[in-house]
Write a protein that holds these residues in place. Structure first.
Motif, PDB file in Angstrom:
ATOM      1  N   LEU A 199       0.581  -1.328  -0.008  1.00  0.00           N
ATOM      2  CA  LEU A 199      -0.065  -0.136   0.014  1.00  0.00           C
ATOM      3  C   LEU A 199       0.691   1.288   0.040  1.00  0.00           C
ATOM      4  O   LEU A 199       1.988   1.245   0.829  1.00  0.00           O
ATOM      5  CB  LEU A 199      -0.818   0.196   1.307  1.00  0.00           C
ATOM      6  CG  LEU A 199      -1.843  -1.186   1.387  1.00  0.00           C
ATOM      7  CD1 LEU A 199      -2.500  -1.075   2.688  1.00  0.00           C
ATOM      8  CD2 LEU A 199      -2.993  -1.057   0.334  1.00  0.00           C
ATOM      9  N   TYR A 200       0.682   2.258  -0.813  1.00  0.00           N
ATOM     10  CA  TYR A 200       1.616   3.364  -1.014  1.00  0.00           C
ATOM     11  C   TYR A 200       0.429   4.556  -0.961  1.00  0.00           C
ATOM     12  O   TYR A 200      -0.657   4.507  -1.570  1.00  0.00           O
ATOM     13  CB  TYR A 200       2.110   3.686  -2.331  1.00  0.00           C
ATOM     14  CG  TYR A 200       2.853   4.500  -2.388  1.00  0.00           C
ATOM     15  CD1 TYR A 200       4.054   5.073  -1.890  1.00  0.00           C
ATOM     16  CD2 TYR A 200       2.199   5.845  -3.085  1.00  0.00           C
ATOM     17  CE1 TYR A 200       4.783   6.267  -2.182  1.00  0.00           C
ATOM     18  CE2 TYR A 200       3.116   7.008  -3.366  1.00  0.00           C
ATOM     19  CZ  TYR A 200       4.108   6.941  -2.872  1.00  0.00           C
ATOM     20  OH  TYR A 200       4.819   8.377  -3.090  1.00  0.00           O
ATOM     21  N   CYS A 201       0.787   5.723  -0.155  1.00  0.00           N
ATOM     22  CA  CYS A 201      -0.008   6.733  -0.177  1.00  0.00           C
ATOM     23  C   CYS A 201       1.040   7.999   0.033  1.00  0.00           C
ATOM     24  O   CYS A 201       1.802   7.980   0.791  1.00  0.00           O
ATOM     25  CB  CYS A 201      -1.154   7.056   0.669  1.00  0.00           C
ATOM     26  SG  CYS A 201      -2.075   8.428   0.521  1.00  0.00           S
ATOM     27  N   ASP A 202       0.688   9.083  -0.705  1.00  0.00           N
ATOM     28  CA  ASP A 202       1.494  10.499  -0.652  1.00  0.00           C
ATOM     29  C   ASP A 202       0.437  11.227   0.281  1.00  0.00           C
ATOM     30  O   ASP A 202      -0.495  11.554  -0.060  1.00  0.00           O
ATOM     31  CB  ASP A 202       1.882  11.291  -1.947  1.00  0.00           C
ATOM     32  CG  ASP A 202       2.368  12.659  -1.780  1.00  0.00           C
ATOM     33  OD1 ASP A 202       2.496  12.931  -0.491  1.00  0.00           O
ATOM     34  OD2 ASP A 202       2.620  13.032  -2.696  1.00  0.00           O
ATOM     35  N   LEU A 203       1.028  11.373   1.730  1.00  0.00           N
ATOM     36  CA  LEU A 203       0.201  12.036   2.668  1.00  0.00           C
ATOM     37  C   LEU A 203       0.168  13.466   2.398  1.00  0.00           C
ATOM     38  O   LEU A 203      -0.732  14.273   3.149  1.00  0.00           O
ATOM     39  CB  LEU A 203       0.703  11.553   3.899  1.00  0.00           C
ATOM     40  CG  LEU A 203       0.726  10.219   4.325  1.00  0.00           C
ATOM     41  CD1 LEU A 203       1.208  10.034   5.672  1.00  0.00           C
ATOM     42  CD2 LEU A 203      -0.471   9.667   4.325  1.00  0.00           C
ATOM     43  N   GLY A 204       1.119  14.111   1.424  1.00  0.00           N
ATOM     44  CA  GLY A 204       0.853  15.792   1.310  1.00  0.00           C
ATOM     45  C   GLY A 204       1.139  16.362   2.549  1.00  0.00           C
ATOM     46  O   GLY A 204       0.300  17.358   2.587  1.00  0.00           O
ATOM     47  N   GLY A 205       2.040  16.111   3.453  1.00  0.00           N
ATOM     48  CA  GLY A 205       2.328  16.755   4.413  1.00  0.00           C
ATOM     49  C   GLY A 205       2.807  17.986   4.414  1.00  0.00           C
ATOM     50  O   GLY A 205       2.466  19.056   5.251  1.00  0.00           O
ATOM     51  N   THR A 206       3.395  18.232   3.331  1.00  0.00           N
ATOM     52  CA  THR A 206       3.939  19.687   3.015  1.00  0.00           C
ATOM     53  C   THR A 206       2.827  20.521   1.974  1.00  0.00           C
ATOM     54  O   THR A 206       3.176  21.755   1.697  1.00  0.00           O
ATOM     55  CB  THR A 206       5.057  19.655   2.223  1.00  0.00           C
ATOM     56  OG1 THR A 206       5.175  18.735   1.060  1.00  0.00           O
ATOM     57  CG2 THR A 206       6.423  19.167   2.946  1.00  0.00           C
TER      58      THR A 206
ATOM     59  N   VAL B 247       3.511  -1.211   3.752  1.00  0.00           N
ATOM     60  CA  VAL B 247       3.012   0.150   4.010  1.00  0.00           C
ATOM     61  C   VAL B 247       3.855   1.305   3.664  1.00  0.00           C
ATOM     62  O   VAL B 247       4.799   1.410   4.490  1.00  0.00           O
ATOM     63  CB  VAL B 247       2.073   0.448   4.956  1.00  0.00           C
ATOM     64  CG1 VAL B 247       1.201   1.617   4.738  1.00  0.00           C
ATOM     65  CG2 VAL B 247       1.098  -0.905   5.334  1.00  0.00           C
ATOM     66  N   VAL B 248       3.802   2.193   2.519  1.00  0.00           N
ATOM     67  CA  VAL B 248       4.762   3.149   2.342  1.00  0.00           C
ATOM     68  C   VAL B 248       4.066   4.477   2.616  1.00  0.00           C
ATOM     69  O   VAL B 248       2.923   4.588   1.488  1.00  0.00           O
ATOM     70  CB  VAL B 248       5.387   3.172   0.997  1.00  0.00           C
ATOM     71  CG1 VAL B 248       6.321   4.262   0.861  1.00  0.00           C
ATOM     72  CG2 VAL B 248       6.256   1.884   0.821  1.00  0.00           C
ATOM     73  N   LEU B 249       4.330   5.310   3.575  1.00  0.00           N
ATOM     74  CA  LEU B 249       3.660   6.434   3.773  1.00  0.00           C
ATOM     75  C   LEU B 249       4.400   7.698   3.694  1.00  0.00           C
ATOM     76  O   LEU B 249       5.384   8.087   4.376  1.00  0.00           O
ATOM     77  CB  LEU B 249       2.992   6.333   5.311  1.00  0.00           C
ATOM     78  CG  LEU B 249       2.080   5.449   5.517  1.00  0.00           C
ATOM     79  CD1 LEU B 249       2.006   5.284   7.157  1.00  0.00           C
ATOM     80  CD2 LEU B 249       0.962   5.438   4.761  1.00  0.00           C
ATOM     81  N   ASP B 250       4.412   8.314   2.247  1.00  0.00           N
ATOM     82  CA  ASP B 250       5.239   9.333   1.967  1.00  0.00           C
ATOM     83  C   ASP B 250       4.697  10.694   2.401  1.00  0.00           C
ATOM     84  O   ASP B 250       3.479  11.090   2.042  1.00  0.00           O
ATOM     85  CB  ASP B 250       5.437   9.407   0.329  1.00  0.00           C
ATOM     86  CG  ASP B 250       6.501  10.077  -0.130  1.00  0.00           C
ATOM     87  OD1 ASP B 250       7.466  10.162   0.512  1.00  0.00           O
ATOM     88  OD2 ASP B 250       6.255  10.292  -1.254  1.00  0.00           O
ATOM     89  N   ASP B 251       5.807  11.489   3.008  1.00  0.00           N
ATOM     90  CA  ASP B 251       5.736  12.973   3.234  1.00  0.00           C
ATOM     91  C   ASP B 251       4.458  13.256   4.175  1.00  0.00           C
ATOM     92  O   ASP B 251       3.407  13.762   4.109  1.00  0.00           O
ATOM     93  CB  ASP B 251       5.349  13.832   1.996  1.00  0.00           C
ATOM     94  CG  ASP B 251       5.064  15.185   2.172  1.00  0.00           C
ATOM     95  OD1 ASP B 251       5.905  15.675   3.025  1.00  0.00           O
ATOM     96  OD2 ASP B 251       4.457  15.915   1.245  1.00  0.00           O
ATOM     97  N   ALA B 252       4.616  12.504   5.392  1.00  0.00           N
ATOM     98  CA  ALA B 252       3.980  12.681   6.728  1.00  0.00           C
ATOM     99  C   ALA B 252       4.231  13.970   7.258  1.00  0.00           C
ATOM    100  O   ALA B 252       5.389  14.466   7.282  1.00  0.00           O
ATOM    101  CB  ALA B 252       4.143  11.578   7.566  1.00  0.00           C
ATOM    102  N   ALA B 253       2.985  14.683   7.766  1.00  0.00           N
ATOM    103  CA  ALA B 253       3.165  15.979   8.214  1.00  0.00           C
ATOM    104  C   ALA B 253       3.623  15.869   9.736  1.00  0.00           C
ATOM    105  O   ALA B 253       4.341  16.469  10.411  1.00  0.00           O
ATOM    106  CB  ALA B 253       1.922  16.563   8.096  1.00  0.00           C
TER     107      ALA B 253
END
Length: 988
Positions: free
Chosen positions: A345-352, A399-405
């Motif tokens: 599972l992959y998601c760009d969390l858009g933390g920025t 699970v890959v969670l990219d760009d966590a805030a």
């Protein structure tokens, strides 16, 4: 039956009631949310953080805690109207709301349903039904209807689900009691509201069938089946299908006999069949030319391999453009085939981004990816998280969670199974994420950066221009994103040389423009993080962009914003957490020092010029310059025993707390040297901004360091920069002070004539301004120039005038210095007693005020007096002690002079071999200090010693070099002595 009317009502719109009379809703907004949150946790402590989350979700303001406290205070006042002003008590870490039995409708509802359940078990269904009817009467609509809080809505959804379950149980009891006709309409309305609840649909079918409406009962089944197939792709559950079969066959078990109403086991919703197994494969593609990071990749692979009792979590953190996302995907691809066959599972969390993805949204995406239809996904985040954990339990998934805030964005997305692993990337440090191993992603080292460049553009192009390749890598600070952009541009333009790319990047003003290719942009990457900062942090980052690319202490941020040290420290740590600054050291006070990556500094400087008004920029720089001025001035005063032998302007000072200054300047020369690059940089910055007073004042203050540590090039450069600034501003006094100080530099270089020429304009200006101390300093330097040129007749009266000036100005250290210089003339004139009186007076002054620097010079001249008086052993002892003092103080000019003088004394004591060793040591020190005139004097003395030891050839060579230097520097007296010595050696 007596109706129960609780004081606090949450089963419907939130309000407070006094007996049977409603007294109105709680004011909508924050008060309503706070009261709702406290009531849902009645008689339990609710933390302030929980209340903040309930009110503002993921975006609380900086004043959130204060606003919660205000809300609670207002609530207490409102509750006082029903004599419950003390219901809310403060209890660490938040508040506790005391609610007595029967005061909260949700508590009453739970108690009545528990009592009804007990009555069913005891065989009294009629009494149980009455209690359930009473419990259901407490409801006035959806729980907490009207609230906007996501946290409260999730709890309210569970309460609404409890109501439906109780309602279905009550209907079971009514149907078993034979009251099917009385409830058929009510059940029909409920099915219309909740068409997917199979238990309600079964109850409606049974009520219709028992009411003699078999066809309608079967139509209810068919309508339900069509809905389930269309919406979910599912057939009705087994219980509902069996009920349909029983109705078609007229099963007698479905009827109720009046004499003994049976307890019919009613159809209940069967658990939905497990969806067909779906293996999500969401990883983005790996980078084909990925290079470097071998050690980091190996460490991550080791940490992420499943095993143990908990989910493995690795957080990759680093500054913008460092390559965290590419690294995470690369690591993931190394793992999946062997360890995670059940999917990724992959998601760009858009933390920025301005609006990062919420955990609820991401959970919805993940559930759909694993085959759950949209209509089956719960509304609340908690229920989605439960379903997600249940689905991945015992599966081997990555699970890959990219760009966590932040940690809380990630927490609900972590599987609960030890068979799963998680990779998180973030610009925040995520040190609060339970069980996570944080790996810092740094810039590439030079070899890795070179390999990346060669991989993209070809090794032959890098080999053809190795110097340009190295310079390019250095210019972008080994930042992977910037380097990949450079490589991509070069790859797209095979005709471009690396040198041409370097030329394009050399202009700082255009560098960020050049670092863009396609969708890759360094500026855009930095802007994402910058836009996510709070207002104060963004402003500090901008203002820091005005400084050079050097490390800086915490107080600099405080000066830029004009705030206290702790407030600035908190903002700096936010920038460190956001990876926009680096913490590089801890200074002598125990406080951190920070620095920029150079490209981030350029971005901050851009924002400064675009956002801040010119007046604001100048005011901030003026405060920082004032801070350096205050500290440099204090350091000078501690070295000299007071604010002596120095001139100051009227530029404002910005002072950190005295306790901080005392810790910082415990060793003032050490501090000056440690901040040497910053101090020189501020001179340049103030010159560029036209802050002429601060500029010349700081340049002159730094002579304390420049002179003690022989930083002659910095002395000249800073003074020339300041000189240009004061001349542009028409600042006559600043110009005179700088010319006077530059004359001191020329004297240090043994350029007495140049020094004398500089002092003429300075003297005239100080006379016009009636500047007593300025005149004293200029006259001291002029007398010293005459003295160095061998003109004691002119030097003596100017020295005496300077001495009188220092007395008038109240500058005892200035007096001591001049007394020592006049004593030297006395010695040269054979006036030994007069010289001794002046020297001992100077020594007393130095010891009274603790000025070790001038004291060393006085003791040096006292050793000359001892030698002239034939007291060579005393002179030797005095010089040996003095050598330890200058070496301890790292005074290399003083060390060279003492070594030279000690050698002369050794010759007088009949030890020329020791004298030779001392002179060679003195020569090495003077050459290291670039003191060419002093080195020539030492060569001349060494030549005489070597001639006495019989090495006439080496002596002639040394004297020849010395004479050349003396001629170049117009050191006529020294040149004459050297020529005489050369003639004597040549004639034997």
């Amino acid at each position: 039956m007596t109706q129960v009317i609780p004081v606090y009502r949450v089963l419907g719109p939130l309000y407070v009631a006094d007996g049977p009379e409603r007294i109105g809703k709680v004011p909508p907004g924050r008060q309503q949310i706070v009261l709702g949150a406290l009531l849902l946790e009645a008689n339990r402590v609710v933390s302030i953080d929980h209340l903040i989350d309930a009110i503002w979700d993921d975006s609380p303001p900086a004043t959130a805690r204060t606003q919660v406290q205000i809300c609670v205070s207002a609530l207490r006042s409102n509750l006082a109207a029903v004599d419950r002003g003390n219901a809310i008590t403060t209890r660490s870490p938040g508040y506790l709301m005391r609610v007595a039995d029967g005061e909260l409708d949700a508590h009453v509802f739970a108690r009545l349903t528990a009592e009804a359940e007990a009555l069913v078990r005891a065989g009294d269904p009629r009494a149980a039904a009455d209690l359930l009817r009473q419990a259901l009467a407490l409801w006035r609509g959806p729980a907490l209807s009207g609230t906007t809080s996501r946290a409260l809505l999730a709890r309210a959804a569970r309460l609404d689900e409890d109501r439906l379950a109780v309602l279905e149980t009550w209907l079971d009891l009514e149907l078993n009691a034979g009251r099917h006709r009385q409830v058929v309409g009510e059940i029909g309305a409920l099915v219309a509201q909740h068409p997917l609840r199979e238990r309600l649909r079964g109850q409606l079918m049974l009520a219709l069938y028992r009411s003699g409406r078999q066809a309608e009962a079967l139509e209810v089944y068919r309508a339900g089946r069509e809905l389930l197939v269309d919406e979910l792709g599912l057939e009705p559950g087994g219980e509902l299908r069996r009920l349909e079969t029983a109705i078609l066959s007229g099963d007698p078990a479905l009827t109720v006999r009046a004499e003994a109403p049976p307890v019919v086991e009613l159809p209940r919703p069967a658990p939905a069949p497990a969806p067909e197994a779906v293996v999500p494969l969401q990883l983005p593609a790996d980078i084909g030319d990925f290079t470097g990071r071998a050690a980091l990749v190996a460490r991550a692979l080791e940490l992420l391999a499943p095993g143990g009792r908990a989910t493995r979590v690795v957080a990759l953190v680093g500054k913008p453009g460092i390559g965290k996302s590419a690294l995470a995907v690369h690591i993931a691809h190394q793992l999946v085939e062997e360890h995670f066959p059940d999917g990724q599972l992959y998601c760009d969390l858009g933390g920025t981004r301005a609006h990062p993805a919420t955990a609820a949204d991401v959970l919805g995406r993940f559930l759909r990816a694993m085959g759950i239809p949209g209509t089956s996904i719960p509304d609340s985040e908690d229920e989605r998280a439960e379903m997600y954990r249940q689905l991945v339990a015992r599966k081997r998934m990555l699970v890959v969670l990219d760009d966590a805030a932040a940690e809380r964005q990630v927490q609900a997305l972590l599987p609960g199974s030890s068979t799963c692993s998680v990779i998180v990337t973030s610009r925040a440090r995520l040190t609060g994420l339970p069980g996570a191993r944080v790996l810092e992603v740094e810039v590439l080292d030079h070899d890795e950066a070179t390999a990346m460049l060669a991989t993209v553009i070809g090794p032959e192009r890098v080999a053809a221009e190795p110097a340009a390749a190295t310079a390019l890598i250095r210019l972008v600070g080994c930042l992977p994103l910037a380097l990949r952009i450079v490589a991509a541009r070069l790859a797209a333009r095979s005709s471009w040389s690396l040198a041409w790319m370097l030329e394009r990047l050399s202009d700082e003003r255009r560098r960020l423009d050049e670092l863009a290719h396609g969708e890759m942009m360094v500026r855009a990457s930095l802007a994402l993080t910058y836009d996510g900062l709070d207002v104060a942090s963004r402003r500090l980052l901008r203002l820091l962009g005005a400084l050079d690319g050097l490390s800086f202490p915490t107080w600099v941020a405080a000066a830029l914003l004009d705030v206290d040290l702790m407030g600035a420290a908190d903002l700096l740590e936010r920038l460190v957490d956001a990876q926009m600054l680096e913490l590089v050291a801890i200074d002598v006070t125990g406080t951190p020092r920070y620095k920029f990556h150079d490209l981030i500094r350029l971005f901050a400087k851009e924002q400064l010029e675009q956002v801040e008004e010119a007046d604001e920029r100048r005011a901030a720089l003026r405060r920082v310059a004032g801070g350096w001025l205050a500290l440099a001035g204090e350091a000078h005063a501690r070295v000299y025993g007071g604010d002596f032998t120095s001139l100051h302007g009227d530029a404002p000072r910005w002072r950190p707390s005295q306790s901080y200054v005392d810790r910082l300047l415990a060793d003032p020369l050490v501090w000056l040297e440690s901040e040497h690059p910053n101090l020189c940089s501020v001179v340049e910055l103030t010159a560029a901004e036209g802050l002429d007073e601060a500029c010349w004042d700081l340049a002159v203050a730094l002579v304390t360091l420049f002179e003690a540590r022989c930083y002659f090039d910095d002395w000249e450069r800073t003074h020339q920069q300041a000189l240009a600034a004061v001349r542009a501003a028409g600042n006559a006094r600043g110009e005179a002070a700088l010319l006077c100080s530059l004359a001191s530099l020329q004297l240090s270089w043994s350029r007495a004539r140049v020094a004398r020429d500089l002092l003429g304009p300075a003297l005239r200006t100080f006379e016009e301004l009636d500047d007593v101390r300025g005149l004293a300093l200029a006259r001291r330097n002029l007398a010293l120039a005459h003295h160095r040129l061998g003109d004691n007749e002119q030097a003596a009266p100017v020295y005496l005038a300077a001495l009188e000036g220092f007395r008038s100005a109240g500058d005892p250290v200035g007096q001591a210095y001049v007394l020592a210089q006049v004593a030297q003339i006395d010695l040269e004139n054979g006036e030994q007693e007069l010289a001794a009186g002046r020297l001992y007076e100077a020594l007393d002054i130095c010891r009274e005020f603790g000025n070790q620097r001038v004291e060393v010079q006085v003791r040096y001249r006292l050793s000359d007096l001892m030698a002239r008086q034939g007291r060579h052993r005393e002179a030797e002892e005095a010089l040996t002690e003095l050598l330890e003092v200058v070496r301890a103080g790292r005074d290399i000019v003083g060390e060279a002079r003492v070594l030279h003088r000690l050698a002369v004394v050794k010759v007088a004591l009949g030890d020329p071999a020791a004298a030779e060793a001392l002179l060679r040591a003195a020569l090495e020190v003077r050459e290291r200090a670039m003191d060419h005139g002093g080195a020539a004097e030492t060569r001349a003395e060494l030549a005489v010693v070597l001639a006495g030891l019989g090495d006439r050839a080496q002596a002639v060579g040394l004297l020849g070099r010395a004479i050349t230097t003396f001629a170049e520097r117009n050191m006529s007296a020294a040149r004459l002595r050297a020529q005489q010595a050369l003639e004597l050696i040549r004639t034997g």
